[in-house]
Design an enzyme around this catalytic site. Structure first.
Site, PDB file in Angstrom:
ATOM      1  N   CYS A 126      13.492  10.574   7.315  1.00 17.83           N
ATOM      2  CA  CYS A 126      13.408  10.038   8.680  1.00 17.83           C
ATOM      3  C   CYS A 126      14.738  10.218   9.401  1.00 17.83           C
ATOM      4  O   CYS A 126      14.774  10.456  10.596  1.00 17.83           O
ATOM      5  CB  CYS A 126      13.011   8.581   8.646  1.00 17.83           C
ATOM      6  SG  CYS A 126      14.022   7.614   7.537  1.00 17.83           S
TER       7      CYS A 126
ATOM      8  N   LYS B  97       0.849  -1.199   0.000  1.00 15.88           N
ATOM      9  CA  LYS B  97       0.000   0.000   0.000  1.00 15.88           C
ATOM     10  C   LYS B  97       0.881   1.244   0.000  1.00 15.88           C
ATOM     11  O   LYS B  97       1.502   1.580   0.998  1.00 15.88           O
ATOM     12  CB  LYS B  97      -0.918   0.057   1.219  1.00 15.88           C
ATOM     13  CG  LYS B  97      -2.002   1.124   1.009  1.00 15.88           C
ATOM     14  CD  LYS B  97      -2.612   1.659   2.273  1.00 15.88           C
ATOM     15  CE  LYS B  97      -1.869   2.823   2.873  1.00 15.88           C
ATOM     16  NZ  LYS B  97      -1.775   4.027   2.059  1.00 15.88           N
TER      17      LYS B  97
ATOM     18  N   GLU C  44       9.859  15.530  15.869  1.00 15.87           N
ATOM     19  CA  GLU C  44      10.243  15.393  14.462  1.00 15.87           C
ATOM     20  C   GLU C  44       9.391  16.371  13.642  1.00 15.87           C
ATOM     21  O   GLU C  44       8.162  16.261  13.603  1.00 15.87           O
ATOM     22  CB  GLU C  44       9.995  13.967  13.981  1.00 15.87           C
ATOM     23  CG  GLU C  44      10.464  13.771  12.560  1.00 15.87           C
ATOM     24  CD  GLU C  44      10.132  12.396  12.009  1.00 15.87           C
ATOM     25  OE1 GLU C  44       8.986  11.959  12.155  1.00 15.87           O
ATOM     26  OE2 GLU C  44      11.033  11.782  11.423  1.00 15.87           O
TER      27      GLU C  44
ATOM     28  N   GLU D 138       9.634   0.973  10.899  1.00 15.16           N
ATOM     29  CA  GLU D 138      10.696   1.962  10.670  1.00 15.16           C
ATOM     30  C   GLU D 138      10.040   3.323  10.813  1.00 15.16           C
ATOM     31  O   GLU D 138       9.294   3.743   9.936  1.00 15.16           O
ATOM     32  CB  GLU D 138      11.278   1.812   9.260  1.00 15.16           C
ATOM     33  CG  GLU D 138      11.777   0.434   8.922  1.00 15.16           C
ATOM     34  CD  GLU D 138      13.058   0.066   9.640  1.00 15.16           C
ATOM     35  OE1 GLU D 138      13.660   0.934  10.304  1.00 15.16           O
ATOM     36  OE2 GLU D 138      13.455  -1.105   9.545  1.00 15.16           O
TER      37      GLU D 138
HETATM   38  P1  NAD Z   1       2.131   8.085   8.029  1.00 15.19           P
HETATM   39  O1  NAD Z   1       2.332   7.170   9.180  1.00 15.19           O
HETATM   40  O2  NAD Z   1       1.084   9.098   8.124  1.00 15.19           O
HETATM   41  O3  NAD Z   1       1.792   7.226   6.725  1.00 15.19           O
HETATM   42  C1  NAD Z   1       2.606   6.159   6.317  1.00 15.19           C
HETATM   43  C2  NAD Z   1       1.734   5.143   5.625  1.00 15.19           C
HETATM   44  O4  NAD Z   1       0.817   4.608   6.560  1.00 15.19           O
HETATM   45  C3  NAD Z   1       0.889   5.717   4.484  1.00 15.19           C
HETATM   46  O5  NAD Z   1       0.809   4.777   3.435  1.00 15.19           O
HETATM   47  C4  NAD Z   1      -0.471   5.896   5.134  1.00 15.19           C
HETATM   48  O6  NAD Z   1      -1.542   5.859   4.223  1.00 15.19           O
HETATM   49  C5  NAD Z   1      -0.510   4.695   6.062  1.00 15.19           C
HETATM   50  N1  NAD Z   1      -1.430   4.831   7.178  1.00 15.19           N
HETATM   51  C6  NAD Z   1      -1.781   5.962   7.830  1.00 15.19           C
HETATM   52  N2  NAD Z   1      -2.685   5.671   8.805  1.00 15.19           N
HETATM   53  C7  NAD Z   1      -2.881   4.326   8.770  1.00 15.19           C
HETATM   54  C8  NAD Z   1      -3.680   3.415   9.518  1.00 15.19           C
HETATM   55  N3  NAD Z   1      -4.460   3.821  10.518  1.00 15.19           N
HETATM   56  N4  NAD Z   1      -3.623   2.099   9.217  1.00 15.19           N
HETATM   57  C9  NAD Z   1      -2.824   1.653   8.223  1.00 15.19           C
HETATM   58  N5  NAD Z   1      -2.069   2.470   7.459  1.00 15.19           N
HETATM   59  C10 NAD Z   1      -2.086   3.784   7.737  1.00 15.19           C
HETATM   60  O7  NAD Z   1       3.542   8.689   7.709  1.00 15.19           O
HETATM   61  P2  NAD Z   1       3.901   9.696   6.515  1.00 15.19           P
HETATM   62  O8  NAD Z   1       3.372  11.012   6.917  1.00 15.19           O
HETATM   63  O9  NAD Z   1       3.506   9.120   5.202  1.00 15.19           O
HETATM   64  O10 NAD Z   1       5.483   9.649   6.530  1.00 15.19           O
HETATM   65  C11 NAD Z   1       6.231  10.413   7.373  1.00 15.19           C
HETATM   66  C12 NAD Z   1       6.704   9.596   8.551  1.00 15.19           C
HETATM   67  O11 NAD Z   1       7.400   8.424   8.108  1.00 15.19           O
HETATM   68  C13 NAD Z   1       7.691  10.368   9.382  1.00 15.19           C
HETATM   69  O12 NAD Z   1       7.423  10.219  10.737  1.00 15.19           O
HETATM   70  C14 NAD Z   1       9.029   9.732   9.044  1.00 15.19           C
HETATM   71  O13 NAD Z   1      10.003   9.848   9.989  1.00 15.19           O
HETATM   72  C15 NAD Z   1       8.648   8.321   8.788  1.00 15.19           C
HETATM   73  N6  NAD Z   1       9.635   7.668   7.923  1.00 15.19           N
HETATM   74  C16 NAD Z   1      10.505   6.756   8.490  1.00 15.19           C
HETATM   75  C17 NAD Z   1      11.469   6.128   7.725  1.00 15.19           C
HETATM   76  C18 NAD Z   1      12.417   5.091   8.325  1.00 15.19           C
HETATM   77  O14 NAD Z   1      13.025   4.323   7.589  1.00 15.19           O
HETATM   78  N7  NAD Z   1      12.574   5.029   9.621  1.00 15.19           N
HETATM   79  C19 NAD Z   1      11.565   6.399   6.364  1.00 15.19           C
HETATM   80  C20 NAD Z   1      10.678   7.327   5.812  1.00 15.19           C
HETATM   81  C21 NAD Z   1       9.708   7.946   6.614  1.00 15.19           C
END
Ligand code: NAD
Length: 515
Positions: free
Chosen positions: A316, A206, A417, A282
């Site tokens: 991240c 997804k 963050e 992650e």
């Molecule tokens: P997010 O958690 O809002 O979304 C990530 C994914 O999760 C998206 O596909 C979203 O649609 C899905 N999602 C959201 N709510 C959900 C739910 N209730 N159930 C299932 N899926 C759901 O994060 P974002 O805003 O897309 O990305 C930014 C975040 O990701 C930041 O906190 C960043 O640090 C983190 N990030 C971490 C890494 C790493 O490797 N550690 C890499 C990239 C981004």
């Protein structure tokens, strides 16, 4: 190199003379013009989504690129069933054949690299240069790296008591659900897909609702490479609908997630409420980049601004806290601020641009909220601190590279963050204070230490509570090296043989030898 000619590699190499050369902008505009509405990839074919269609935007222009269908819970179920039906075929396929297919995916990604980089830039707002040089090479490499693992996932024999032989089999988890964010859409897909497939799993992926384009483009690449229909299914949609359905599905045997802490919590609940599927998470970071007075300051300062402003701070592992020893604090601050002030922020398709557009209005508001909080809490704003909304940039989500000095560890800009181009610079007196400050957040993803003293480097490496420590470098990434966090930065590791442990289960087989 904007306006210059770019050679396209691969695809039509058989007749290079007929290959038109084009600029990034021309190529991206052609792609944007021809973008069809995006559908779901289930069972090796495209299907209409039954959910609400979602608009896909270009963050740099405010233009609607296309619409993407949303997978409903029923369609997620179809995707999981397709994955379940195909996984035995894949797991029983000879390792050499699976290796060949994974390698072919890498070749096809390489062939289509320019288009994929342009799509990523259009959809995410990052510069096309960053996409081409930063996102594509590791996405390609990780398929090659894991292609090599398909025949090397081995069990062991264990000397047990009694007249028995005990051996272990490493078996695929089954169906992997992969949920990924918007900041590195293709790369995050590759980080999940490559090890999961190498270990013999099927995948339901997804992508983020903001950035589904490159993940969906991947579908045809996977098919062309020979991935059996149904083995990889791609279900775009929002988190609360499609993501939630995937997380709760009883047929998903393992969930691999990259994203925010907030979503990670809901995934843990979803697992607890469904089939107790194991997760790898992650998550975010507030990573310290620590410069001691005995460091090579030219290298350290050059790395410091890239660590926070690359990919517009939407990383991240952004080096969002710069910890600087007091005697060099003013010097380092001046150098980083000077670099931030001269950065070109704007058109991501222009090769000269240093920083593109933030992903969304919402993200801009979040950044501004933290900048306002920093000012209110008494930090000194050295540069930036505002949205860029002149004529050229007013339609996109552009934010000025921002540096705060005199930050203390209790401030929100030192703890949370922000996921934007905002750097907090904190002074420290000595090694002990550097360690205390570095570890004084909820996160623990990466940290970097700049010093000329080897003993100190090793002491600091041990003292950091983080998944990676980089000594005299920033961004130590390789497909073979594990990446992931501790504390609120999550658990589990992407990349390396470490990731394979998450995509396999270990079965102990006992054989009675008799007497
Ligand atoms: P997010 O958690 O809002 O979304 C990530 C994914 O999760 C998206 O596909 C979203 O649609 C899905 N999602 C959201 N709510 C959900 C739910 N209730 N159930 C299932 N899926 C759901 O994060 P974002 O805003 O897309 O990305 C930014 C975040 O990701 C930041 O906190 C960043 O640090 C983190 N990030 C971490 C890494 C790493 O490797 N550690 C890499 C990239 C981004």
């Amino acid at each position: 190199m904007q306006g210059a000619q770019i050679e396209r590699k691969g695809e039509r190499q058989s007749d290079p003379q007929s290959e038109p050369v084009t600029s990034f902008r021309e190529r991206a505009q052609a792609l944007a013009r021809d973008l069809p509405a995006q559908r779901l990839w289930i069972g090796g074919r495209w299907s209409e989504g039954d959910g609400e269609a979602l608009a896909v935007w270009n963050p740099a222009t405010g233009e609607r690129l296309t619409d993407v269908a949303e997978a409903t819970a029923i369609q997620v179920d179809e995707a999981v069933q397709a994955a379940q039906a195909t996984q035995p075929l894949w797991r029983n396929m000879e390792g050499a054949e699976r290796e060949r297919i994974l390698w072919r995916i890498a070749d096809l990604l390489e062939r289509d690299a320019l288009d994929l980089a342009c799509l990523e830039s259009l959809n995410n707002g990052k510069t096309v240069r960053e996409a081409l040089q930063g996102d594509l090479p590791p996405a390609i490499d990780i398929f090659r790296y894991y292609a090599g693992w398909t025949r090397k996932i081995e069990g062991e024999t264990i000397p047990v008591s009694g007249p028995h032989l005990c051996l272990t089999l490493r078996e695929p988890a089954g169906v992997v659900g992969a949920i990924i964010p918007w900041n590195y859409p293709l790369l995050m897909a590759a980080w999940k897909l490559a090890p999961a497939l190498a270990a013999g799993n099927a995948v339901v992926l997804k992508p983020s609702e903001y950035t589904p384009l490159t993940a969906l483009r991947l579908a045809s690449i996977l098919q062309e490479a020979g991935i059996p229909d149904g083995l990889v299914n791609i279900v775009p949609g929002r988190g609360a609908t499609t993501g939630h359905a995937l997380a709760r599905h009883h047929g998903v045997d393992k969930l691999a997630f990259t994203g925010s802490v907030r979503t990670a919590r809901s995934l843990l609940y979803a697992s607890a409420d469904s089939n107790l599927k194991p997760l790898s998470l992650e998550l975010g970071g507030k990573s310290p980049n620590i410069i001691f007075a005995d460091a090579d300051l030219d290298s350290a300062c050059e790395a410091a601004w890239k660590a926070i402003f690359a990919n517009k701070g939407e990383i991240c592992n952004a080096g969002s806290r710069l910890l600087v020893q007091r005697e060099i604090y003013d010097d380092v601050l001046a150098r980083v601020v000077a670099r931030a002030r001269t950065m070109r922020v704007g058109d991501p398709l222009d090769e000269r641009t240093d920083m593109g557009a933030q992903i969304s209005e919402l993200q801009l508001r979040r950044i501004q909220h933290y900048v306002d909080a920093g000012l209110k809490e008494g930090a000194r704003l050295c540069c930036g601190g505002e949205r860029l909304s002149d004529e050229e940039r007013r339609r996109g989500n552009f934010y000025a590279p921002t540096v705060f000095a005199e930050v203390t560890s209790d401030m929100a800009i030192a703890q949370d963050e922000i996921f934007g181009p905002v750097l907090a610079v904190l002074p420290f007196a000595d090694e002990q204070e550097a360690i205390e400050l570095a570890n004084d957040t909820l996160y623990g993803l990466v940290s970097a230490v700049w010093t000329g003293n080897t003993g100190r480097a090793l002491r600091m490496a041990r003292a950091m509570r983080a998944g990676s420590v980089w000594i005299n470098l920033w961004n130590g990434f390789d497909s073979g090296a594990p990446f992931g966090g501790v504390k609120h930065s999550g658990f589990g590791r992407d990349m390396g043989h470490h990731a394979l442990e998450q995509y396999t289960t270990t079965k102990a087989v006992w054989i009675h030898e008799g007497r």
